[in-house]
Design a protein around this motif. Sequence first.
Motif, mmCIF file in Angstrom:
data_model
loop_
_atom_site.group_PDB
_atom_site.id
_atom_site.type_symbol
_atom_site.label_atom_id
_atom_site.label_comp_id
_atom_site.label_asym_id
_atom_site.label_seq_id
_atom_site.Cartn_x
_atom_site.Cartn_y
_atom_site.Cartn_z
ATOM 1 N N PRO A 1 0.834 -1.197 0.000
ATOM 2 C CA PRO A 1 0.000 0.000 0.000
ATOM 3 C C PRO A 1 0.873 1.253 0.000
ATOM 4 C CG PRO A 1 -0.797 -1.591 1.600
ATOM 5 C CD PRO A 1 0.529 -2.094 1.126
ATOM 6 N N MET A 2 0.391 2.306 -0.634
ATOM 7 C CA MET A 2 1.194 3.522 -0.742
ATOM 8 C C MET A 2 0.353 4.746 -0.424
ATOM 9 S SD MET A 2 3.510 2.821 -4.131
ATOM 10 C CE MET A 2 4.689 4.074 -3.630
ATOM 11 N N GLN B 1 4.323 8.853 -0.868
ATOM 12 C CA GLN B 1 5.198 7.768 -1.333
ATOM 13 C C GLN B 1 5.103 7.596 -2.845
ATOM 14 O OE1 GLN B 1 3.540 4.727 1.195
ATOM 15 N NE2 GLN B 1 5.261 4.813 2.640
ATOM 16 N N ALA B 2 3.881 7.658 -3.372
ATOM 17 C CA ALA B 2 3.701 7.527 -4.815
ATOM 18 C C ALA B 2 4.315 8.709 -5.548
ATOM 19 C CB ALA B 2 2.218 7.408 -5.147
ATOM 20 N N SER B 3 4.265 9.873 -4.923
ATOM 21 C CA SER B 3 4.878 11.060 -5.523
ATOM 22 C C SER B 3 6.390 10.885 -5.643
ATOM 23 C CB SER B 3 4.546 12.296 -4.690
ATOM 24 O OG SER B 3 5.211 13.446 -5.195
ATOM 25 N N ARG B 4 7.021 10.376 -4.585
ATOM 26 C CA ARG B 4 8.471 10.141 -4.625
ATOM 27 C C ARG B 4 8.839 9.060 -5.639
ATOM 28 N NH1 ARG B 4 7.923 10.798 1.035
ATOM 29 N NH2 ARG B 4 7.825 8.529 1.337
ATOM 30 N N SER C 1 4.132 15.466 -8.938
ATOM 31 C CA SER C 1 3.744 16.279 -7.786
ATOM 32 C C SER C 1 2.640 15.580 -7.007
ATOM 33 C CB SER C 1 3.245 17.649 -8.247
ATOM 34 O OG SER C 1 2.016 17.522 -8.947
ATOM 35 N N ARG C 2 2.514 15.928 -5.733
ATOM 36 C CA ARG C 2 1.473 15.302 -4.917
ATOM 37 C C ARG C 2 0.075 15.588 -5.450
ATOM 38 N NH1 ARG C 2 3.318 15.450 1.467
ATOM 39 N NH2 ARG C 2 5.463 14.686 1.139
ATOM 40 N N SER D 1 -3.765 5.563 2.844
ATOM 41 C CA SER D 1 -3.077 4.618 1.967
ATOM 42 C C SER D 1 -3.986 4.144 0.835
ATOM 43 C CB SER D 1 -2.593 3.399 2.760
ATOM 44 O OG SER D 1 -1.627 3.779 3.717
ATOM 45 N N TYR D 2 -3.343 3.762 -0.247
ATOM 46 C CA TYR D 2 -4.052 3.264 -1.420
ATOM 47 C C TYR D 2 -3.497 1.889 -1.801
ATOM 48 C CZ TYR D 2 -5.807 8.018 -2.061
ATOM 49 O OH TYR D 2 -6.416 9.243 -1.883
#
Length: 245
Positions: free
Chosen positions: A20-21, A25-28, A33-34, A56-57
């Motif tokens: 899960p992210m 975390q997904a942006s990094r 961008s967020r 989280s996703y």
Amino acid sequence: MTSLARGLAVLRCFADEQKPMTIAQASRATGLSRPAVKRCLHTLVRLGYAAQDGVSYTLRPKVLALGYAYLSSSTLAMRAQPLLDALRDELHESCSLGVIEEDEVYYVARAEVSRIMSIALRAGSRLPLYCTSMGRVLLAAMPRTEQEAYLRRTRLRSFTPSTRTDPGELVDTLCQVADKGYAIVDQELEHGLRSVAVPVLGKRGVVAALNIGTQRERIAEAELHSRYLPALRRVSEELRAIGID
């Protein structure tokens, strides 16, 4: 189309991380961008490809349809899978089929006995070309200029103390692989892992690579040559005989 590209990048980062992210975390992981990641995830949730749990996703099963569309339409993957299954049962080792995609080796079929690596490998997994047996077989089929261009644009990092990262040495290694018609990699990707790979020929030359991964402490290199390499070459010839693009 930029939005589509961003959404696909977000989907891929879940495959890379395998957990899960959060948006941060997904942006990094994607370099987006967020706010852009948030919009992508919102759309994926609305379409049923992702689910949100607090901050989280996670991906939902619907995502499997995207990968299955390739597996069900790929002549190479469909024809290779039963041959890999038979080879696994014969040698009691994990076997894989890979192709080049975006400067990496993509696993398109795999038959696994047991998990011998710290990372889980399956159809869709990606690994570096320069330090894997399948990757070296695929690179060895390229013209010298393309090999050198790949090595210039790739970050050649050491995964273990045995990893070869010198471009000149790697070019020499690829020449040897091309001459011999196979590649053996000993603990360059992960400690204790040894693998052997051969090319798979199609109408346009080398279209894929077949490999067997083993535990170094259990299988001597001599056995890779005497037992595993002939079996891989036999399966490669079987794939060539049934005709692949």
